[in-house]
Design a protein around this motif. Structure first.
Motif, PDB file in Angstrom:
ATOM      1  N   GLY A   1     -22.010  -1.369 -20.370  1.00 43.02           N
ATOM      2  CA  GLY A   1     -21.682   0.037 -20.118  1.00 43.02           C
ATOM      3  C   GLY A   1     -22.787   0.962 -20.596  1.00 43.02           C
ATOM      4  O   GLY A   1     -23.161   1.912 -19.909  1.00 43.02           O
ATOM      5  N   ALA A   2     -23.317   0.687 -21.783  1.00 44.16           N
ATOM      6  CA  ALA A   2     -24.395   1.514 -22.326  1.00 44.16           C
ATOM      7  C   ALA A   2     -25.645   1.394 -21.462  1.00 44.16           C
ATOM      8  O   ALA A   2     -26.339   2.381 -21.208  1.00 44.16           O
ATOM      9  CB  ALA A   2     -24.697   1.098 -23.759  1.00 44.16           C
ATOM     10  N   LEU A   3     -25.912   0.170 -20.990  1.00 47.34           N
ATOM     11  CA  LEU A   3     -27.070  -0.046 -20.134  1.00 47.34           C
ATOM     12  C   LEU A   3     -26.917   0.709 -18.812  1.00 47.34           C
ATOM     13  O   LEU A   3     -27.866   1.342 -18.332  1.00 47.34           O
ATOM     14  CB  LEU A   3     -27.241  -1.544 -19.873  1.00 47.34           C
ATOM     15  CG  LEU A   3     -28.520  -1.969 -19.157  1.00 47.34           C
ATOM     16  CD1 LEU A   3     -29.730  -1.627 -20.024  1.00 47.34           C
ATOM     17  CD2 LEU A   3     -28.490  -3.461 -18.876  1.00 47.34           C
ATOM     18  N   LEU A   4     -25.716   0.667 -18.276  1.00 42.52           N
ATOM     19  CA  LEU A   4     -25.452   1.361 -17.015  1.00 42.52           C
ATOM     20  C   LEU A   4     -25.601   2.869 -17.179  1.00 42.52           C
ATOM     21  O   LEU A   4     -26.223   3.541 -16.345  1.00 42.52           O
ATOM     22  CB  LEU A   4     -24.039   1.016 -16.514  1.00 42.52           C
ATOM     23  CG  LEU A   4     -23.664   1.537 -15.131  1.00 42.52           C
ATOM     24  CD1 LEU A   4     -24.575   0.931 -14.077  1.00 42.52           C
ATOM     25  CD2 LEU A   4     -22.217   1.211 -14.818  1.00 42.52           C
ATOM     26  N   LEU A   5     -25.059   3.413 -18.275  1.00 43.76           N
ATOM     27  CA  LEU A   5     -25.198   4.845 -18.529  1.00 43.76           C
ATOM     28  C   LEU A   5     -26.667   5.238 -18.703  1.00 43.76           C
ATOM     29  O   LEU A   5     -27.099   6.282 -18.208  1.00 43.76           O
ATOM     30  CB  LEU A   5     -24.410   5.246 -19.786  1.00 43.76           C
ATOM     31  CG  LEU A   5     -22.909   5.406 -19.606  1.00 43.76           C
ATOM     32  CD1 LEU A   5     -22.253   5.706 -20.944  1.00 43.76           C
ATOM     33  CD2 LEU A   5     -22.597   6.503 -18.607  1.00 43.76           C
ATOM     34  N   SER A   6     -27.414   4.408 -19.373  1.00 43.06           N
ATOM     35  CA  SER A   6     -28.840   4.670 -19.568  1.00 43.06           C
ATOM     36  C   SER A   6     -29.571   4.675 -18.229  1.00 43.06           C
ATOM     37  O   SER A   6     -30.410   5.535 -17.966  1.00 43.06           O
ATOM     38  CB  SER A   6     -29.427   3.609 -20.494  1.00 43.06           C
ATOM     39  OG  SER A   6     -30.811   3.789 -20.623  1.00 43.06           O
TER      40      SER A   6
ATOM     41  N   ILE B   1     -28.260   5.277 -15.241  1.00 41.00           N
ATOM     42  CA  ILE B   1     -27.851   6.471 -14.487  1.00 41.00           C
ATOM     43  C   ILE B   1     -28.564   7.710 -15.020  1.00 41.00           C
ATOM     44  O   ILE B   1     -29.043   8.549 -14.257  1.00 41.00           O
ATOM     45  CB  ILE B   1     -26.320   6.644 -14.538  1.00 41.00           C
ATOM     46  CG1 ILE B   1     -25.648   5.507 -13.756  1.00 41.00           C
ATOM     47  CG2 ILE B   1     -25.895   7.995 -13.990  1.00 41.00           C
ATOM     48  CD1 ILE B   1     -24.149   5.453 -13.924  1.00 41.00           C
ATOM     49  N   GLY B   2     -28.667   7.806 -16.345  1.00 42.12           N
ATOM     50  CA  GLY B   2     -29.363   8.944 -16.957  1.00 42.12           C
ATOM     51  C   GLY B   2     -30.818   9.007 -16.543  1.00 42.12           C
ATOM     52  O   GLY B   2     -31.343  10.067 -16.211  1.00 42.12           O
ATOM     53  N   ASN B   3     -31.476   7.840 -16.541  1.00 42.92           N
ATOM     54  CA  ASN B   3     -32.884   7.793 -16.132  1.00 42.92           C
ATOM     55  C   ASN B   3     -33.048   8.165 -14.667  1.00 42.92           C
ATOM     56  O   ASN B   3     -34.001   8.853 -14.291  1.00 42.92           O
ATOM     57  CB  ASN B   3     -33.466   6.402 -16.382  1.00 42.92           C
ATOM     58  CG  ASN B   3     -33.726   6.139 -17.848  1.00 42.92           C
ATOM     59  OD1 ASN B   3     -33.824   7.072 -18.637  1.00 42.92           O
ATOM     60  ND2 ASN B   3     -33.815   4.882 -18.219  1.00 42.92           N
ATOM     61  N   LEU B   4     -32.116   7.716 -13.841  1.00 45.73           N
ATOM     62  CA  LEU B   4     -32.175   8.044 -12.415  1.00 45.73           C
ATOM     63  C   LEU B   4     -32.010   9.552 -12.199  1.00 45.73           C
ATOM     64  O   LEU B   4     -32.757  10.160 -11.421  1.00 45.73           O
ATOM     65  CB  LEU B   4     -31.072   7.275 -11.675  1.00 45.73           C
ATOM     66  CG  LEU B   4     -31.122   7.323 -10.151  1.00 45.73           C
ATOM     67  CD1 LEU B   4     -32.407   6.672  -9.650  1.00 45.73           C
ATOM     68  CD2 LEU B   4     -29.916   6.617  -9.567  1.00 45.73           C
ATOM     69  N   LEU B   5     -31.060  10.150 -12.900  1.00 44.89           N
ATOM     70  CA  LEU B   5     -30.860  11.608 -12.783  1.00 44.89           C
ATOM     71  C   LEU B   5     -32.097  12.367 -13.246  1.00 44.89           C
ATOM     72  O   LEU B   5     -32.500  13.357 -12.626  1.00 44.89           O
ATOM     73  CB  LEU B   5     -29.642  12.046 -13.605  1.00 44.89           C
ATOM     74  CG  LEU B   5     -28.285  11.716 -13.001  1.00 44.89           C
ATOM     75  CD1 LEU B   5     -27.177  12.085 -13.979  1.00 44.89           C
ATOM     76  CD2 LEU B   5     -28.081  12.448 -11.685  1.00 44.89           C
ATOM     77  N   LEU B   6     -32.695  11.908 -14.334  1.00 44.80           N
ATOM     78  CA  LEU B   6     -33.903  12.552 -14.844  1.00 44.80           C
ATOM     79  C   LEU B   6     -35.035  12.468 -13.822  1.00 44.80           C
ATOM     80  O   LEU B   6     -35.725  13.453 -13.553  1.00 44.80           O
ATOM     81  CB  LEU B   6     -34.326  11.894 -16.158  1.00 44.80           C
ATOM     82  CG  LEU B   6     -35.529  12.506 -16.863  1.00 44.80           C
ATOM     83  CD1 LEU B   6     -35.223  13.932 -17.298  1.00 44.80           C
ATOM     84  CD2 LEU B   6     -35.903  11.664 -18.068  1.00 44.80           C
ATOM     85  N   PHE B   7     -35.196  11.282 -13.224  1.00 52.21           N
ATOM     86  CA  PHE B   7     -36.233  11.079 -12.217  1.00 52.21           C
ATOM     87  C   PHE B   7     -36.026  12.017 -11.026  1.00 52.21           C
ATOM     88  O   PHE B   7     -36.961  12.667 -10.564  1.00 52.21           O
ATOM     89  CB  PHE B   7     -36.213   9.615 -11.755  1.00 52.21           C
ATOM     90  CG  PHE B   7     -37.168   9.335 -10.636  1.00 52.21           C
ATOM     91  CD1 PHE B   7     -38.519   9.216 -10.876  1.00 52.21           C
ATOM     92  CD2 PHE B   7     -36.705   9.195  -9.339  1.00 52.21           C
ATOM     93  CE1 PHE B   7     -39.406   8.961  -9.841  1.00 52.21           C
ATOM     94  CE2 PHE B   7     -37.574   8.937  -8.300  1.00 52.21           C
ATOM     95  CZ  PHE B   7     -38.929   8.815  -8.553  1.00 52.21           C
ATOM     96  N   ILE B   8     -34.774  12.096 -10.543  1.00 49.39           N
ATOM     97  CA  ILE B   8     -34.476  12.962  -9.391  1.00 49.39           C
ATOM     98  C   ILE B   8     -34.740  14.425  -9.739  1.00 49.39           C
ATOM     99  O   ILE B   8     -35.332  15.168  -8.959  1.00 49.39           O
ATOM    100  CB  ILE B   8     -33.013  12.755  -8.933  1.00 49.39           C
ATOM    101  CG1 ILE B   8     -32.859  11.349  -8.333  1.00 49.39           C
ATOM    102  CG2 ILE B   8     -32.588  13.822  -7.937  1.00 49.39           C
ATOM    103  CD1 ILE B   8     -31.422  10.947  -8.079  1.00 49.39           C
TER     104      ILE B   8
END
Length: 50
Positions: free
Chosen positions: A4-9, A11-18
């Motif tokens: 779960g923590a890996l998945l949240l990380s 998703i967070g990185n993807l949002l930051l990239f976008i």
């Protein structure tokens, strides 16, 4: 829990990239507008002088 923590990380990185990509695209467009405005002002100034 680790997955779960890996998945949240991820998703967070993807949002930051976008977000950064959108910001860069907007900045590029803004720079093009400034360049176009400068060119237009230069042409108008040349017309007034000539």
């Amino acid at each position: 829990m680790k997955k779960g923590a890996l998945l949240l990380s991820l998703i967070g990185n993807l949002l930051l990239f976008i977000t950064l990509k959108v910001a860069k695209d907007r900045n590029d467009a803004f720079e093009r507008q400034i360049i176009a405005a400068d060119a237009k002002a230069e042409v108008m100034q040349d017309n007034q002088e000539g």
